[in-house]
Scaffold this active site. Structure first.
Site, PDB file in Angstrom:
ATOM      1  N   ASP A 103       0.843  -1.199   0.000  1.00 30.90           N
ATOM      2  CA  ASP A 103       0.000   0.000   0.000  1.00 30.90           C
ATOM      3  C   ASP A 103       0.879   1.251   0.000  1.00 30.90           C
ATOM      4  OD1 ASP A 103      -2.153  -1.702   0.233  1.00 30.90           O
ATOM      5  OD2 ASP A 103      -2.285  -1.490   2.414  1.00 30.90           O
TER       6      ASP A 103
HETATM    7  N1  URA Z   1      -1.217  -5.952   3.962  1.00 27.94           N
HETATM    8  C1  URA Z   1      -1.702  -4.684   3.958  1.00 27.94           C
HETATM    9  O1  URA Z   1      -2.720  -4.405   4.582  1.00 27.94           O
HETATM   10  N2  URA Z   1      -1.021  -3.753   3.272  1.00 27.94           N
HETATM   11  C2  URA Z   1       0.113  -4.008   2.591  1.00 27.94           C
HETATM   12  O2  URA Z   1       0.685  -3.095   1.995  1.00 27.94           O
HETATM   13  C3  URA Z   1       0.596  -5.326   2.600  1.00 27.94           C
HETATM   14  C4  URA Z   1      -0.090  -6.275   3.293  1.00 27.94           C
END
Ligand code: URA
Length: 242
Positions: A103
């Site tokens: 993310d």
């Molecule tokens: N899980 C999440 O919630 N975000 C990420 O970036 C990776 C795994």
């Protein structure tokens, strides 16, 4: 292969830049100056030098990045900086892409490569390559969290997660720290798993993929090539519940 492809794959710039380089007389093939971009050369037999330095051919590039927050794990984006924008031009010339997504507000271990096969095998749900995250969570860790994650929790869309391994680092009413190892990669998975047990992830960083750990000496936004031994660690599963 054409000499211009060889040179651009070795980090000497775009095809256009390489053409200029050839024109300048800087390039030799087995000791002879060559100027024609269409000249054929064989990486198994021929030796190419640029300004007297050998240009060793390589097809694939494998990079480990410590992804910072605020940057998108994609090759292009109209609004935000991407992880590709953080690469030097000589590495961008290999046209790498991120293996999977973190993310925008997640930090840590991101692999970039132009090796589609490796990327596919690391992301394949059948392979169950484990990924370990460090997270800060609001509040304390519920007593049954370890068992719940091991059993699988139901996400907001009704999906039941595969067994995951929770390691509690600190447990406090204000804020706790954990490591969570999962073997799948659903959208926002770690954040949604904590939502399923009534908590919120307030900081997330990936620290391991397969048996490959993030090189902590890499500052945020920095990256380096993977050594061959590290590449094989990537697809090693190990025992998630060890
Ligand atoms: N899980 C999440 O919630 N975000 C990420 O970036 C990776 C795994």
């Amino acid at each position: 292969m054409r000499i211009d492809k060889w040179l651009s794959n070795t980090g000497y710039g775009s095809r256009k830049e390489v053409k200029q380089l050839l024109k300048s007389g800087a390039v030799t093939l087995n000791g002879e100056v060559i100027k024609d971009a269409k000249t054929q050369a064989d990486p198994d037999q021929d030796k190419v030098m640029v300004h007297g330095e050998e240009a060793v051919y390589k097809e694939f590039i494998y990079l480990m990045m410590n992804k910072p927050q605020g940057v998108i794990s994609a090759t292009e984006d109209s609004r935000h900086e991407t992880v590709i924008d953080l690469l030097y031009m000589e590495d961008q010339n290999f046209e790498p892409f991120p293996v999977g997504r973190l993310d925008i507000d997640t930090e840590g271990l991101l692999i970039l490569t132009n090796d589609g096969q490796l990327s596919h095998s690391l992301l394949s749900p059948k392979k169950h390559v484990p990924k370990t995250y460090y997270a800060k969570i609001n509040g304390s860790i519920p007593e049954d969290a370890f068992e719940s994650f091991k059993e699988g929790v139901i996400l907001d869309d009704g999906y039941k997660t595969k067994p995951a391994f929770l390691k509690i680092l600190t447990d406090d009413n204000d804020e706790s720290e954990i490591e969570l190892t999962i073997t799948e990669g659903k959208f926002h998975q770690v954040k949604r798993m904590f939502e399923a047990i009534g908590r919120k992830v307030i900081f997330l960083k990936r620290i391991k993929m397969g048996q490959l750990k993030l090189d902590e000496s890499l500052e945020l936004g920095m990256y380096r090539e993977l050594a061959e031994e590290e590449l094989s660690l990537l697809s090693l599963k190990g025992d998630v519940f060890e």
